[in-house]
Design a protein around this motif. Structure first.
Motif: not given
Ligand SMILES: NC(=O)c1ccc[n+]([C@@H]2O[C@H](COP(=O)([O-])OP(=O)(O)OC[C@H]3O[C@@H](n4cnc5c(N)ncnc54)[C@H](O)[C@@H]3O)[C@@H](O)[C@H]2O)c1
Length: 366
Positions: A181-188
């Protein structure tokens, strides 16, 4: 009724706007909120398997209204879609009734797609229970199932009626899913400025300073990053619901990420991890083709490394097949590849290319 934490406004169709509630109340109270939201409606409640095992009892839905979807990306398939539709028919759901998705992105995507097609569309509510679903997949209305030829090949843009996020669910997420999930946070963080939100959060800067809170799963930290990601996503979706232009930026890291997931038959990487590898891929492309400078590139890889994502040796990737997956990605046209490429701090651009190199480097000065 409590005030929504965020309201997603769909500018083309204001009637489709909907609330997102974020809290950390006792999970049992969620049931009361859902009962209130679905008053006088028949409902079909679709759970992720693990979530049902952990929280099924405390949520206490009637057994007859429940459908439990087995875990794993491979379950996001047409057979399960059919089973869900059959269950809706068995429950005699009518157009005024509702589907509730309680689980990760797999359940959210499947339940949303079932809701979008059952009787030409009935309402549905998202209750995301993974970090990935909280920060991304539960909002924005992309629903889908996978086909043998590709991920999310059949689907619809279909907005939920409401999204209920309870931070307590995240306590039981295993390490792998939390990191996904944190992968998508980094994307943002990498797309923030390109989202054209009216407030600047400097998510990248925030992430640089809060690594400890990430590992502690600090509630305030989680509430803050979920809110920032969803504010950014809502801003993008409200400007471009159906991905005619701006919304494509949300696919940063996804062209290569999806191809990797397909190439490894969804067995080797979680979705969010594959997205981070996809972000590394486009940073390499960006550096090589002068879209971004070395300073920003190094800064990005340092952050990615900081949160524990490593680039594996890509020996297992068949380049020709992976390239083909990238070309058949929904954003591409079968011949060329559409990439979202980092340019400056928090900014990206879109570029269509005919070929890409697979020489991902993992260079950071330590
Ligand atoms: N619609 C969109 O906009 C969008 C965006 C990003 C990703 N996605 C899709 O989301 C899917 C990935 O979602 P995901 O990462 O949530 O994976 P997932 O739905 O497969 O869930 C991962 C695992 O975590 C378990 N789980 C869920 N909540 C839990 C909890 N609170 N405690 C313990 N275990 C829990 C699930 O049962 C499952 O085993 C992919 O199919 C991807 O394509 C969709």
């Amino acid at each position: 009724m409590t005030e929504p934490t965020i309201t997603v406004n769909i500018s083309e169709q204001p009637k489709k706007s909907y609330p997102i509630y974020i809290d950390n109340d006792d999970i049992k109270t969620l049931r009361l909120k859902l009962d209130e939201e679905t008053k006088n409606k028949k409902r079909l409640v679709i759970f992720s398997q693990k979530v049902y095992k952990i929280y099924g009892k405390s949520l206490g839905f009637d057994k007859s209204e429940i459908f439990v979807l087995k875990d794993g990306e491979r379950e996001k398939n047409i057979k399960n879609y059919e089973k869900i539709i059959k269950k809706a028919i068995e429950l005699k759901l009518s157009r005024k009734d509702i589907i509730i998705a309680i689980g990760g992105g797999v359940v959210g995507d499947m339940a949303g797609f079932a809701a979008s097609t059952y009787m030409r569309g009935i309402e549905f509510i998202q209750v995301p229970t993974t970090l990935l679903a909280c920060v991304d997949s539960s909002v924005g209305g992309k629903t889908a199932i996978d086909m043998p030829k590709g991920k999310n090949f059949v689907g619809a843009f279909y907005q939920p009626k409401a999204v209920y996020i309870n931070l307590n669910f995240l306590k039981t997420l295993d390490e792998e899913q939390y990191k996904s999930g944190f992968g998508e946070v980094i994307k943002y963080g990498f797309i923030e400025k390109s989202c054209y939100h009216n407030e600047y959060f400097d998510l990248l800067g925030f992430l640089k300073n809060h690594r400890e809170d990430y590992f502690k799963r600090d509630n305030d930290f989680l509430a803050k990053i979920i809110k920032i990601c969803l504010e950014l996503k809502s801003a993008v979706v409200s400007q471009d619901e159906k991905e005619k232009g701006l919304r494509k930026i949300l696919n940063l890291g996804h062209t290569f990420g999806h191809a990797l997931e397909e190439e490894t038959k969804y067995q080797r990487f979680t979705h969010g991890y594959a997205v981070v590898l996809g972000i590394m891929f486009v940073f390499n492309y960006g550096l090589k083709h002068n879209f971004c400078d070395r300073k920003y590139y190094e800064e990005a890889f340092t952050l990615i490394d900081f949160y524990g994502y490593n680039l594996p040796k890509m020996w297992f990737v068949n380049k020709k097949r992976t390239l083909n997956y990238m070309k058949t990605d929904k954003k591409s046209d079968g011949e060329n590849i559409t990439l979202i490429i980092p340019t400056n701090y928090g900014e990206v651009t879109e570029k269509t290319v005919q070929d890409v190199e697979f020489d991902i480097q993992y260079k950071i000065k330590k």
